[in-house]
Design a protein around this motif. Sequence first.
Motif, mmCIF file in Angstrom:
data_model
loop_
_atom_site.group_PDB
_atom_site.id
_atom_site.type_symbol
_atom_site.label_atom_id
_atom_site.label_comp_id
_atom_site.label_asym_id
_atom_site.label_seq_id
_atom_site.Cartn_x
_atom_site.Cartn_y
_atom_site.Cartn_z
ATOM 1 N N LYS A 1 0.662 -1.265 0.397
ATOM 2 C CA LYS A 1 0.147 -0.315 -0.141
ATOM 3 C C LYS A 1 0.304 1.336 -0.324
ATOM 4 N N PRO A 2 0.306 2.306 -1.039
ATOM 5 C CA PRO A 2 1.606 3.118 -0.964
ATOM 6 C C PRO A 2 0.916 4.346 0.336
ATOM 7 N N MET A 3 2.780 4.327 1.001
ATOM 8 C CA MET A 3 3.032 5.412 1.730
ATOM 9 C C MET A 3 1.735 6.852 1.793
ATOM 10 N N VAL A 4 2.276 7.086 1.052
ATOM 11 C CA VAL A 4 0.874 8.910 0.946
ATOM 12 C C VAL A 4 -0.745 8.123 1.225
ATOM 13 N N GLU A 5 -0.854 7.001 0.310
ATOM 14 C CA GLU A 5 -2.277 6.682 0.731
ATOM 15 C C GLU A 5 -2.249 6.720 2.789
ATOM 16 N N ALA A 6 -1.247 5.637 3.104
ATOM 17 C CA ALA A 6 -1.139 5.096 4.923
ATOM 18 C C ALA A 6 -1.328 5.909 5.592
ATOM 19 N N LEU A 7 -0.549 7.236 5.057
ATOM 20 C CA LEU A 7 -0.842 8.714 6.111
ATOM 21 C C LEU A 7 -1.975 8.990 5.845
ATOM 22 N N LYS A 8 -2.772 8.847 4.363
ATOM 23 C CA LYS A 8 -4.138 10.087 4.417
ATOM 24 C C LYS A 8 -5.092 9.006 5.519
ATOM 25 N N ALA A 9 -4.934 7.693 5.151
ATOM 26 C CA ALA A 9 -5.977 7.041 6.157
ATOM 27 C C ALA A 9 -5.987 7.643 7.498
ATOM 28 N N GLU A 10 -4.241 7.505 8.005
ATOM 29 C CA GLU A 10 -4.444 7.676 9.144
ATOM 30 C C GLU A 10 -4.537 9.148 9.834
ATOM 31 N N ALA A 11 -4.901 10.000 8.841
ATOM 32 C CA ALA A 11 -5.634 10.920 9.246
ATOM 33 C C ALA A 11 -6.683 10.984 9.482
ATOM 34 N N ARG B 1 -2.826 16.885 16.766
ATOM 35 C CA ARG B 1 -1.745 16.862 17.502
ATOM 36 C C ARG B 1 -1.681 15.310 17.139
ATOM 37 N N CYS B 2 -2.334 14.176 16.807
ATOM 38 C CA CYS B 2 -1.977 13.273 16.577
ATOM 39 C C CYS B 2 -1.499 12.862 15.316
ATOM 40 N N GLY B 3 -1.011 11.447 15.033
ATOM 41 C CA GLY B 3 -0.721 11.763 13.596
ATOM 42 C C GLY B 3 0.655 10.968 12.919
ATOM 43 N N THR B 4 1.923 10.751 12.152
ATOM 44 C CA THR B 4 3.304 10.333 11.900
ATOM 45 C C THR B 4 3.376 12.084 11.511
ATOM 46 N N PRO B 5 3.048 12.882 10.943
ATOM 47 C CA PRO B 5 3.668 13.993 10.397
ATOM 48 C C PRO B 5 3.592 15.399 11.818
#
Length: 720
Positions: free
Chosen positions: A244-254, A269-273
């Motif tokens: 799964k592309p990392m960009v999509e994974a970060l969107k799913a996290e947000a 105040r949460c999430g990888t970024p």
Amino acid sequence: MMNDLIPLVNKLQDVFSTIGSDTVDLPQIIVVGSQSSGKSSVLENIVQRDFLPRGNGIVTRRPLVLQLINIQNTEEEYGEFLHAPDQKFTDFGEIRREIETETARVAGQNKGISRSPINLKIYSPNVLNLTLVDLPGLTKIPIGDQPTDIEKQTRSLIYEYISKPNSIILAVSPANVDLVNSESLKLAKQVDPEGKRTIGVLTKLDLMDAGTNALEILTGRVVPLKLGFIGVVNRSQQDIVGNKPMVEALKAEAEFFKHHPAYKNIASRCGTPFLAKTLNNILMNHIRERLPDMKTRINSLITQTSQELLSYGDPTLEGKSNRGALVLKLLTKFANDFVSSIDGTASDISTKELCGGARIYYIFNNVFGAALDSIAPCGNLTTQDIRTAIRNSTGPRPFLFVPEIAFDLLVKPQIRLLEPPSLRCVELVYEELLKICHGCGSPELSRYPRLQARLLEVVSDLLREQQGPTSSYVESLISIQRAYINTNHPDFIGGGGAISDLVKKNEKKRREFEKLNRRANNFSNSSIHASVNGINKDEIHDGSSISDKESSGTRDMISLQNGMNSSSWAQRESFLTYFFGSGNKTDRTILPDQPVPSRNGNFSRDIEDLDKLENMSLNEDTLHLTEREEMETQLIRSLITSYFNIVRKTIQDIVPKAIMHLLVNHSRESVQNRLVSELYKEELFADLLQEDENLASERQKCKTMLDVYRKAFEVINEAM
């Protein structure tokens, strides 16, 4: 300046990595977590690339120092390893394989771990400047071919990194496990009990049981940490397998945090970024706070290393034209150290034990003196030896006086007893001088092992040459004493003095004997009188009433009294008349053997004391000597003891003087000239001044470290 702080630390890290030194505690973020806590996924989310090895058991088996470097105005992403500086890795799959290969090369294939780090730089426009250290995951039970002490190894390695005051601890814990059981937080609390430099990361928030959440943890109400907790959602195993592309994974996290009923109010105040940005700010502020201390520390290291380098010497200043001066300087220094150690003027005198001249003094006055004092003047002479010597010295003729030749024959072997301790004294001083010689090496001299060996060899030869003549002279001192027995010595007791002493001793013994004799007489008279008065006439008429035992005792006492009254002791001539008589006197009368009871029950013991008094200073075999022979042996012993003590006193005085003159002083006065004459030769300079290979290697290592510290200091100065 703030934006340059993390690259500054990266530069310092690169500089120190060239020497493998951790003498400077650099600010960096240490990632700690147990296996399957999502630690690797957190790092990959921050980098936004798959680049870490995956698998069962411990995959990270060496510390991975990860430097993230933000580059602008480009889409290119690549990695570089410190162990392969000329190679650029644009394929992150190759980066993973290189990590696996390098891990196996150093840590082996058996799942063991190594403390040697792997340094990786990743350049990307999608990362913030960060320095992270990924450590092996904590494990409880060895799996497969893992070492049995894998947990101990892992904890020790982690503790080594997180205990450094300048490190920031990134403690990764899964949200679907009770936080009380978090191994990463337990370790962090050991080194950071107040939580001032620990930041918590909660993973697997999406895998918590329905109806539960970690809001109280994320808001700091469960475990208080100054840097707080940040929640992240990593890719699932299925996402990883499906690439799964990392960009999509970060969107799913947000989206997860934005729409989750418990976390939507803290979604910003949460999430990888947010985690990456927070870590970037924390690290920059931490570096800014620690920078002055780091500069001071590096400056101190430069000073220390410069001094150490000076101690190794500078070979560039030791050209061919300077070799002679250097050799002469080292010879002089060695000779001066040797002399000062003997004189007690050395600058580094030991306070733990006697050494040098003090030790020589101790040998003379304690060791040698005690050895001489322990020799008994007549210790190995029996009475039979003395009697035989007297008889042999007279030949076939009878003698009127004790022959002087017997005294000479007996005293000379006794004087020879002084020779072994005297020669041993020479050996002990020689050994102490050798010890002094071997202790004269200086750090500067240790650079040249061949020169040092030759110095020791020359001085040892000098000492050995002097030991022989010194020992010979000491032997001659004993021979001189034996060659002429000077009976006119003012301290010698002489014949008259010896006779006078014997007369006094015998007179004293005679008075003691007469005292005991009177006690015996008084006891005998009173005892007999008491026995007679105690018998009535009827008993006298009828003698059978008196017991045999009483009658026998009475007869014994009467006999003893008569025997004592007629004793030869009362009829003896004076000692001088007797001693110089014809020698036909009979043996002394021996007292009866029967024990005689006394009024107080101790008379038998009195008689024993009297017998011991008569035989004072005599051996068992003297009991068979005539009285004349007893007197002769006592006289000879007295003369030998007197003369032996005179010789012993002389030897105790003259032997140390001879050793000091012939061995010690000659060596200390000749050592400089001997060294110069033997070693100050131009054809020997090149060989003598060959450096020790290990020392040359240490100098080069020290020089490299000094260059590194100076370069690091320049880097800090440029940033400040």
